[in-house]
Write a protein that holds these residues in place. Sequence first.
Motif, PDB file in Angstrom:
ATOM      1  N   MET A 183      39.014  86.369 -33.804  1.00  0.00           N
ATOM      2  CA  MET A 183      38.257  85.142 -33.579  1.00  0.00           C
ATOM      3  C   MET A 183      37.533  85.236 -32.244  1.00  0.00           C
ATOM      4  SD  MET A 183      41.103  82.406 -34.920  1.00  0.00           S
ATOM      5  CE  MET A 183      40.204  81.006 -34.335  1.00  0.00           C
ATOM      6  N   THR A 184      36.487  84.446 -32.107  1.00  0.00           N
ATOM      7  CA  THR A 184      35.722  84.449 -30.864  1.00  0.00           C
ATOM      8  C   THR A 184      36.377  83.517 -29.847  1.00  0.00           C
ATOM      9  OG1 THR A 184      34.310  82.596 -31.503  1.00  0.00           O
ATOM     10  CG2 THR A 184      33.580  84.814 -32.155  1.00  0.00           C
ATOM     11  N   LEU A 185      35.961  83.682 -28.618  1.00  0.00           N
ATOM     12  CA  LEU A 185      36.425  82.814 -27.536  1.00  0.00           C
ATOM     13  C   LEU A 185      36.155  81.358 -27.888  1.00  0.00           C
ATOM     14  CD1 LEU A 185      37.290  82.127 -24.617  1.00  0.00           C
ATOM     15  CD2 LEU A 185      34.979  82.747 -23.912  1.00  0.00           C
ATOM     16  N   ASN A 241      41.774  82.519 -23.289  1.00  0.00           N
ATOM     17  CA  ASN A 241      41.744  83.194 -21.988  1.00  0.00           C
ATOM     18  C   ASN A 241      41.778  84.705 -22.158  1.00  0.00           C
ATOM     19  OD1 ASN A 241      41.625  80.805 -20.554  1.00  0.00           O
ATOM     20  ND2 ASN A 241      43.838  80.664 -20.307  1.00  0.00           N
ATOM     21  N   SER A 242      42.608  85.189 -23.072  1.00  0.00           N
ATOM     22  CA  SER A 242      42.682  86.628 -23.329  1.00  0.00           C
ATOM     23  C   SER A 242      41.364  87.155 -23.880  1.00  0.00           C
ATOM     24  CB  SER A 242      43.810  86.934 -24.319  1.00  0.00           C
ATOM     25  OG  SER A 242      45.054  86.614 -23.758  1.00  0.00           O
ATOM     26  N   LEU A 253      39.011  90.076 -22.272  1.00  0.00           N
ATOM     27  CA  LEU A 253      38.574  91.237 -23.050  1.00  0.00           C
ATOM     28  C   LEU A 253      37.050  91.349 -23.068  1.00  0.00           C
ATOM     29  CD1 LEU A 253      41.019  91.103 -26.079  1.00  0.00           C
ATOM     30  CD2 LEU A 253      40.944  92.837 -24.283  1.00  0.00           C
ATOM     31  N   ASP A 254      36.375  90.227 -23.179  1.00  0.00           N
ATOM     32  CA  ASP A 254      34.914  90.231 -23.179  1.00  0.00           C
ATOM     33  C   ASP A 254      34.371  90.740 -21.847  1.00  0.00           C
ATOM     34  OD1 ASP A 254      32.317  89.561 -24.373  1.00  0.00           O
ATOM     35  OD2 ASP A 254      32.268  88.008 -22.810  1.00  0.00           O
ATOM     36  N   LEU A 260      32.886  97.936 -18.969  1.00  0.00           N
ATOM     37  CA  LEU A 260      32.893  99.289 -19.534  1.00  0.00           C
ATOM     38  C   LEU A 260      31.512  99.694 -20.027  1.00  0.00           C
ATOM     39  CD1 LEU A 260      36.282  99.294 -21.462  1.00  0.00           C
ATOM     40  CD2 LEU A 260      35.706 100.565 -19.390  1.00  0.00           C
ATOM     41  N   GLU A 261      30.817  98.752 -20.646  1.00  0.00           N
ATOM     42  CA  GLU A 261      29.470  99.037 -21.119  1.00  0.00           C
ATOM     43  C   GLU A 261      28.545  99.368 -19.958  1.00  0.00           C
ATOM     44  OE1 GLU A 261      25.999  96.407 -23.088  1.00  0.00           O
ATOM     45  OE2 GLU A 261      27.925  96.363 -24.154  1.00  0.00           O
TER      46      GLU A 261
END
Length: 66
Positions: free
Chosen positions: A5-7, A45-46, A50-51, A57-58
């Motif tokens: 699921m999205t934020l 929050n997680s 992660l986003d 990283l990108e």
Amino acid sequence: MPGMMTLQEYEELAAKYERLIEMLRDPHDRYQLEKLANSYRALANSASVLDRCARVLEALEQGRMK
């Protein structure tokens, strides 16, 4: 099987359950919904962390490819 699921979806579910808590009178029911809302808030929050990590990283990968 559905994907992650999205934020925004996590935040919407947390808000939904937080609104429902205010309507309940039974302390046990309120407690259960509070735990559920808190779980969705933690997942939001997680997902946010992660986003942000994925964006970092990108950016690192793009910098390395130059």
